[in-house]
Design a protein around this motif. Structure first.
Motif, PDB file in Angstrom:
ATOM      1  N   HIS A 176      62.771  87.223  25.969  1.00 38.91           N
ATOM      2  CA  HIS A 176      63.368  86.204  25.096  1.00 38.91           C
ATOM      3  C   HIS A 176      63.870  85.061  25.971  1.00 38.91           C
ATOM      4  O   HIS A 176      64.949  85.136  26.563  1.00 38.91           O
ATOM      5  N   ASN A 177      63.087  84.000  26.117  1.00 39.85           N
ATOM      6  CA  ASN A 177      63.536  82.721  26.691  1.00 39.85           C
ATOM      7  C   ASN A 177      64.295  82.861  28.009  1.00 39.85           C
ATOM      8  O   ASN A 177      65.518  82.858  28.046  1.00 39.85           O
ATOM      9  N   VAL A 178      63.527  82.942  29.087  1.00 44.99           N
ATOM     10  CA  VAL A 178      64.093  83.135  30.418  1.00 44.99           C
ATOM     11  C   VAL A 178      64.265  81.771  31.097  1.00 44.99           C
ATOM     12  O   VAL A 178      63.398  80.906  31.016  1.00 44.99           O
ATOM     13  N   TYR A 179      65.395  81.597  31.802  1.00 43.67           N
ATOM     14  CA  TYR A 179      65.663  80.340  32.501  1.00 43.67           C
ATOM     15  C   TYR A 179      66.321  80.649  33.844  1.00 43.67           C
ATOM     16  O   TYR A 179      66.744  81.778  34.096  1.00 43.67           O
ATOM     17  N   GLY A 180      66.413  79.641  34.697  1.00 42.29           N
ATOM     18  CA  GLY A 180      67.093  79.788  35.974  1.00 42.29           C
ATOM     19  C   GLY A 180      66.487  78.886  37.033  1.00 42.29           C
ATOM     20  O   GLY A 180      65.509  78.169  36.780  1.00 42.29           O
ATOM     21  N   PRO A 181      67.030  78.906  38.245  1.00 43.41           N
ATOM     22  CA  PRO A 181      66.490  78.094  39.342  1.00 43.41           C
ATOM     23  C   PRO A 181      65.079  78.529  39.717  1.00 43.41           C
ATOM     24  O   PRO A 181      64.668  79.668  39.470  1.00 43.41           O
ATOM     25  N   LEU A 182      64.339  77.624  40.335  1.00 41.50           N
ATOM     26  CA  LEU A 182      62.974  77.829  40.815  1.00 41.50           C
ATOM     27  C   LEU A 182      61.957  77.918  39.685  1.00 41.50           C
ATOM     28  O   LEU A 182      60.845  78.397  39.893  1.00 41.50           O
ATOM     29  N   GLY A 183      62.338  77.456  38.501  1.00 40.63           N
ATOM     30  CA  GLY A 183      61.407  77.432  37.379  1.00 40.63           C
ATOM     31  C   GLY A 183      60.822  76.049  37.160  1.00 40.63           C
ATOM     32  O   GLY A 183      61.369  75.042  37.627  1.00 40.63           O
ATOM     33  N   THR A 184      59.727  75.987  36.439  1.00 39.81           N
ATOM     34  CA  THR A 184      59.110  74.700  36.102  1.00 39.81           C
ATOM     35  C   THR A 184      60.100  73.858  35.302  1.00 39.81           C
ATOM     36  O   THR A 184      60.686  74.334  34.328  1.00 39.81           O
ATOM     37  N   TYR A 185      60.291  72.607  35.713  1.00 39.82           N
ATOM     38  CA  TYR A 185      61.256  71.748  35.027  1.00 39.82           C
ATOM     39  C   TYR A 185      60.655  70.410  34.588  1.00 39.82           C
ATOM     40  O   TYR A 185      61.349  69.580  33.994  1.00 39.82           O
ATOM     41  N   GLU A 186      59.370  70.198  34.845  1.00 31.84           N
ATOM     42  CA  GLU A 186      58.700  68.975  34.412  1.00 31.84           C
ATOM     43  C   GLU A 186      57.205  69.240  34.326  1.00 31.84           C
ATOM     44  O   GLU A 186      56.725  70.291  34.761  1.00 31.84           O
ATOM     45  N   GLY A 187      56.486  68.300  33.707  1.00 31.92           N
ATOM     46  CA  GLY A 187      55.036  68.410  33.665  1.00 31.92           C
ATOM     47  C   GLY A 187      54.457  68.912  32.362  1.00 31.92           C
ATOM     48  O   GLY A 187      53.239  68.945  32.198  1.00 31.92           O
ATOM     49  N   GLY A 188      55.298  69.345  31.412  1.00 33.13           N
ATOM     50  CA  GLY A 188      54.794  69.760  30.108  1.00 33.13           C
ATOM     51  C   GLY A 188      54.841  71.246  29.836  1.00 33.13           C
ATOM     52  O   GLY A 188      54.722  71.663  28.687  1.00 33.13           O
ATOM     53  N   ARG A 189      55.023  72.070  30.890  1.00 34.39           N
ATOM     54  CA  ARG A 189      55.075  73.523  30.673  1.00 34.39           C
ATOM     55  C   ARG A 189      56.490  74.084  30.777  1.00 34.39           C
ATOM     56  O   ARG A 189      56.688  75.285  30.697  1.00 34.39           O
ATOM     57  N   GLU A 190      57.476  73.214  30.958  1.00 22.34           N
ATOM     58  CA  GLU A 190      58.846  73.676  31.119  1.00 22.34           C
ATOM     59  C   GLU A 190      59.431  74.140  29.786  1.00 22.34           C
ATOM     60  O   GLU A 190      59.049  73.669  28.725  1.00 22.34           O
ATOM     61  N   LYS A 191      60.392  75.078  29.867  1.00 21.13           N
ATOM     62  CA  LYS A 191      61.101  75.564  28.687  1.00 21.13           C
ATOM     63  C   LYS A 191      62.312  74.673  28.410  1.00 21.13           C
ATOM     64  O   LYS A 191      62.707  73.841  29.218  1.00 21.13           O
ATOM     65  N   ALA A 192      62.934  74.894  27.250  1.00 27.37           N
ATOM     66  CA  ALA A 192      64.002  74.011  26.785  1.00 27.37           C
ATOM     67  C   ALA A 192      65.167  73.877  27.773  1.00 27.37           C
ATOM     68  O   ALA A 192      65.597  72.748  28.048  1.00 27.37           O
ATOM     69  N   PRO A 193      65.732  74.954  28.343  1.00 27.85           N
ATOM     70  CA  PRO A 193      66.867  74.751  29.261  1.00 27.85           C
ATOM     71  C   PRO A 193      66.511  73.869  30.456  1.00 27.85           C
ATOM     72  O   PRO A 193      67.299  72.998  30.848  1.00 27.85           O
ATOM     73  N   ALA A 194      65.321  74.087  31.033  1.00 25.57           N
ATOM     74  CA  ALA A 194      64.917  73.280  32.185  1.00 25.57           C
ATOM     75  C   ALA A 194      64.675  71.836  31.783  1.00 25.57           C
ATOM     76  O   ALA A 194      65.048  70.904  32.504  1.00 25.57           O
ATOM     77  N   ALA A 195      64.047  71.620  30.632  1.00 24.89           N
ATOM     78  CA  ALA A 195      63.779  70.255  30.176  1.00 24.89           C
ATOM     79  C   ALA A 195      65.082  69.502  29.930  1.00 24.89           C
ATOM     80  O   ALA A 195      65.224  68.319  30.303  1.00 24.89           O
TER      81      ALA A 195
END
Length: 330
Positions: A176-195
């Motif tokens: 269920h919706n994983v977030y945190g450092p070292l994740g994709t944050y731009e480019g179109g594949r990022e999840k809501a917290p990173a965006a």
């Protein structure tokens, strides 16, 4: 006797990268496999192979000599990507999943964990922001997210059949919706917290940022440290049916924006774009069975987990802004 090897597929991705580090810290011998290397930090896996797991022969190479498989490899992304790429996602993930579980069984792997998703849950149960937390048994009658959710649900059943018919030990975890450092944050594949962290980190105090949907859609979010601990606990358990892995801390997207803005120390104005994809209206995890099976559940509160996530994304943006610009040759 040589150390038993744990294979992590998708080791170049966000969760896979963190899982490799967690297993290595536990003293495990780890082989990481992905079509790409980790983007933001070198892998800590003792072995790392670049392999396209859509190809059956590469799956056979990946599982050779391993004791257990943490199968996280997938073609996926945020809501914008998974709602616009049904054919590619379904084709790629079906090839990856079928080849991997078949190769693992034929190689005599001791245990196989499949990373599924809350996107398998019926959309008819997720029409309201104040959604009832989703239980594992709610998966049927089925009405999953098109493409990504459908192929995840199919693979869950494949794992069940491999266990029931052939005695091949499988585990299934529904993220269920994983977030945190070292994740994709731009480019179109990022999840809501990173965006949202990226948008706020790049905004001036008092600026306006765009929010997809009306901001009232709700989700629960799990920090990646809780996620990887939960994955290993589920792998080590005796439970072979799907288990939710998430928090039950439900927030609206507007509340998520406010939380990140407070962490950033900025005043932010929201501009809602209802024409953009927003997914289901509400989704939350019922952790009753997880607690029953493991005697454990994710513990990191959203505000606590967002602080290092925001700092890391803000640092990445600052480093990119400070990097010298290379001029194209005339």
């Amino acid at each position: 006797m040589p150390d038993k090897i744990a294979l992590v597929t998708g080791a170049g991705g966000f969760i896979g990268h963190h899982l490799v580090s967690y297993l290595v810290e536990q003293g495990r011998q780890v082989r990481g496999v992905d079509i790409k290397a980790p983007e933001y930090a070198p892998s800590r896996a003792q072995e790392f192979a670049l392999l396209d797991l859509r190809i059956a022969g590469n799956c056979e190479k990946a599982v050779a000599g391993v004791d257990e498989v943490y199968h996280l490899a997938a073609d996926m992304g945020g809501i914008g990507y998974i709602t616009s790429s049904h054919a590619a996602i379904t084709l790629h993930n079906t090839l990856i999943n079928v080849n991997m579980v078949k190769s693992a069984r034929e190689a005599g792997v001791g245990r196989f964990l499949f990373s599924s998703s809350a996107c398998i849950y019926p959309q008819y149960l997720q029409h309201k922001p104040d959604v009832t937390p989703l239980r594992e048994d709610d998966a049927f009658p089925a009405d999953p997210e098109e493409g990504y959710g459908l192929e995840k649900l199919y693979m869950e059943k494949m794992c069940q059949y491999f266990t029931e018919d052939w005695g091949f030990p499988t585990r299934t975890v529904r993220f269920h919706n994983v977030y945190g450092p070292l994740g994709t944050y731009e480019g179109g594949r990022e999840k809501a917290p990173a965006a949202i962290c990226r948008k706020i980190a790049g905004a001036e105090d008092g600026a306006t940022i765009e929010i997809w949907g009306d901001g009232q859609q709700t989700r629960s979010f799990m920090h990646v440290d809780d996620c990887v601990e939960g994955i290993v606990r589920i792998m080590q358990s005796d439970y072979d049916r799907p288990l939710n892995l998430g928090t039950d801390e439900l927030v609206s997207i507007d509340e998520l924006v406010d939380m990140v803005a407070e962490i950033a120390g900025k005043r932010i104005v929201k501009r809602h774009d209802r024409s953009r994809p927003q997914g289901v209206r509400g989704r939350n995890s019922d952790n009753s069975r997880l607690r029953e099976v493991l005697g454990w559940e994710p513990r990191i509160a959203l505000r606590e987990g967002l602080q290092p996530t925001y700092r890391w994304i803000a640092q990445m943006l600052a480093e990119k802004a400070d990097a010298p610009q290379v001029q194209a040759a005339e």
